[in-house]
Design a protein around this motif. Structure first.
Motif, PDB file in Angstrom:
ATOM      1  N   HIS A  55       1.023  -1.226  -0.024  1.00  0.00           N
ATOM      2  CA  HIS A  55       0.011   0.085  -0.039  1.00  0.00           C
ATOM      3  C   HIS A  55       1.081   1.418   0.073  1.00  0.00           C
ATOM      4  O   HIS A  55       1.645   1.248   0.976  1.00  0.00           O
ATOM      5  CB  HIS A  55      -0.871  -0.083   1.155  1.00  0.00           C
ATOM      6  CG  HIS A  55      -2.034  -1.146   1.050  1.00  0.00           C
ATOM      7  ND1 HIS A  55      -2.276  -1.847   2.335  1.00  0.00           N
ATOM      8  CD2 HIS A  55      -2.616  -1.484  -0.011  1.00  0.00           C
ATOM      9  CE1 HIS A  55      -3.211  -2.635   1.991  1.00  0.00           C
ATOM     10  NE2 HIS A  55      -3.375  -2.541   0.686  1.00  0.00           N
ATOM     11  N   GLU A  58       1.836   3.793   3.345  1.00  0.00           N
ATOM     12  CA  GLU A  58       2.142   3.267   4.350  1.00  0.00           C
ATOM     13  C   GLU A  58       3.840   3.212   4.265  1.00  0.00           C
ATOM     14  O   GLU A  58       4.525   2.491   3.877  1.00  0.00           O
ATOM     15  CB  GLU A  58       1.627   1.760   4.589  1.00  0.00           C
ATOM     16  CG  GLU A  58       0.159   1.698   4.398  1.00  0.00           C
ATOM     17  CD  GLU A  58      -0.424   0.403   4.474  1.00  0.00           C
ATOM     18  OE1 GLU A  58       0.472  -0.579   4.556  1.00  0.00           O
ATOM     19  OE2 GLU A  58      -1.480   0.330   4.281  1.00  0.00           O
ATOM     20  N   ARG A  97      -2.955   4.887  -1.218  1.00  0.00           N
ATOM     21  CA  ARG A  97      -3.217   3.369  -0.924  1.00  0.00           C
ATOM     22  C   ARG A  97      -3.033   2.398  -2.317  1.00  0.00           C
ATOM     23  O   ARG A  97      -2.519   1.245  -2.206  1.00  0.00           O
ATOM     24  CB  ARG A  97      -4.409   3.248  -0.157  1.00  0.00           C
ATOM     25  CG  ARG A  97      -4.697   1.713   0.172  1.00  0.00           C
ATOM     26  CD  ARG A  97      -6.045   1.804   1.492  1.00  0.00           C
ATOM     27  NE  ARG A  97      -6.530   0.557   1.589  1.00  0.00           N
ATOM     28  CZ  ARG A  97      -5.895  -0.317   2.568  1.00  0.00           C
ATOM     29  NH1 ARG A  97      -4.834   0.217   3.344  1.00  0.00           N
ATOM     30  NH2 ARG A  97      -6.365  -1.459   3.101  1.00  0.00           N
ATOM     31  N   HIS A 141       3.461  -3.372   6.402  1.00  0.00           N
ATOM     32  CA  HIS A 141       2.151  -2.454   6.386  1.00  0.00           C
ATOM     33  C   HIS A 141       2.157  -1.368   7.453  1.00  0.00           C
ATOM     34  O   HIS A 141       2.703  -1.723   8.781  1.00  0.00           O
ATOM     35  CB  HIS A 141       0.863  -3.153   6.498  1.00  0.00           C
ATOM     36  CG  HIS A 141       0.794  -3.870   5.046  1.00  0.00           C
ATOM     37  ND1 HIS A 141      -0.049  -3.521   4.001  1.00  0.00           N
ATOM     38  CD2 HIS A 141       1.312  -4.986   4.626  1.00  0.00           C
ATOM     39  CE1 HIS A 141       0.023  -4.452   3.172  1.00  0.00           C
ATOM     40  NE2 HIS A 141       0.900  -5.530   3.469  1.00  0.00           N
ATOM     41  N   SER A 142       1.126  -0.649   7.283  1.00  0.00           N
ATOM     42  CA  SER A 142       0.999   0.201   8.658  1.00  0.00           C
ATOM     43  C   SER A 142      -0.408   0.727   8.446  1.00  0.00           C
ATOM     44  O   SER A 142      -0.983   0.452   7.277  1.00  0.00           O
ATOM     45  CB  SER A 142       1.937   1.645   8.813  1.00  0.00           C
ATOM     46  OG  SER A 142       1.734   2.447   7.750  1.00  0.00           O
TER      47      SER A 142
HETATM   48 ZN   LIG Z   1      -1.478  -2.115   3.999  1.00  0.00          ZN
END
Ligand SMILES: [Zn+2]
Length: 333
Positions: A55, A58, A97, A141-142
């Protein structure tokens, strides 16, 4: 179709190059997205695959993964590390994203389509070319721009005992304060789904978010990946200190996270990591165009720990406001 790259996955040394993902754009004729990829190898041995920018908004993982591209010395390792720090490149460079080229959410595009758009092609490359080479995957991810998330791991209970055991070893080696387990599903369109289908142990992270790169997130990503490299025998152990065990959580089946009932401005009334009871106040949604209306009270439906909390105040009806997890079982060793 296999995407073109000059990377030789079986060559010793450090190679930093790109995978060419064909892309059409005005003024570009038959161009390509140059998705960065690095291979650091020293002889036979296990392979760790590190991915970030799945994404694009992130950022913590992208920064942490790129630091390993620079710092890993082939002479100091045994085996191989493959690093793709900005996997959905167009999304990463746009700080979004999803891909601005085809709208693709890479982590909902697996196992991909070699004949599809750029995002589907990247997923197909990961599925067919990277996952089969990996003994373990860490996908960083975040919470992205919109959410703030506790620093944690996500893992699933693979039905195969060996995959499960290796997943658990990786969790123990990473040293995250929390680990959320997800029920095993092999029909997911996430990278987790692809890894599960291929029997490759897979962990993902959440590392805060809010569109920032904070010290806490970078520190955990760095120490966690070092832990994984040591556990696999790619790097020698830094110390004999075993990281503290994570606190195990899961999302209750059919869990209903609080959502915005209508458009407005969200005022949080809880904190990340807070223990809440069903009925507690999560926050308020203010309908600013109707100052005569009282703000809408949003209450938690489930008790548990607030692991994710919306950061951007402006909300549309249906937007998630908070994620609440409950105590859960450990991934069996
Ligand atoms: Zn993510």
């Amino acid at each position: 179709m296999i995407l073109a790259t000059d990377i030789d996955f079986d060559r010793d040394g450090k190679q930093v190059s790109a995978v060419r993902v064909p892309m059409q754009r005005d003024g570009g004729a038959d161009g390509a997205l140059l998705v960065p990829i690095a291979v650091i190898r020293n002889g036979d041995g296990p392979t760790l695959l590190i991915t970030a920018g799945n994404h694009g908004d992130e950022y913590e993982g992208q920064v942490a993964a790129a630091a390993f591209v620079r710092s890993l010395d082939p002479a100091a390792i045994r085996g191989r590390v493959i690093i793709a720090p900005a996997l959905n490149l167009a999304a990463a460079t746009a700080g979004r994203r999803t891909s601005p080229i085809d709208g693709g959410n890479l982590n909902r595009s697996f196992p991909g389509d070699a004949l599809g758009g750029p995002t589907a092609k990247i997923a197909a490359f990961v599925d067919a070319q990277l996952l089969p080479r990996a003994d373990l995957v860490i996908d960083l991810h975040s919470g992205g721009t919109v959410f703030d998330y506790v620093c944690c791991l996500f893992a699933s209970e693979h039905p195969d005992a060996d995959v499960r055991r290796r997943t658990r070893q990786a969790i123990d080696a990473f040293g995250a304060p929390w680990c959320l387990t997800k029920p095993f599903r092999d029909d997911e369109t996430t990278m987790l789904g692809s890894a599960a289908r291929r029997g490759v142990p897979y962990l993902s992270t959440e590392l805060r978010g809010m569109g920032t790169v904070g010290a806490e997130a970078l520190k955990l990503a760095e120490s966690g990946i070092h832990g994984l490299l040591s556990a696999l025998g790619i790097l020698p152990k830094k110390s004999n200190v075993t990281p503290a065990a994570p606190r195990w959580l899961r999302f209750r089946d059919g869990s209903l996270f609080p959502v915005a009932p209508e458009d407005g401005v969200f005022e949080s009334r809880c904190a990340l990591g807070q223990e809440v009871e069903a009925g507690d106040l999560c926050g308020l949604v203010h309908v600013v165009e109707r100052p005569d209306r009282a703000p809408i009270e949003i209450r938690f439906r489930d008790s548990g720990v607030v692991v994710g909390l919306r950061h951007i105040a402006r909300v549309a009806a249906g937007d998630d406001l908070a994620h609440v997890a409950q105590a859960g079982p450990e991934v069996a060793a």
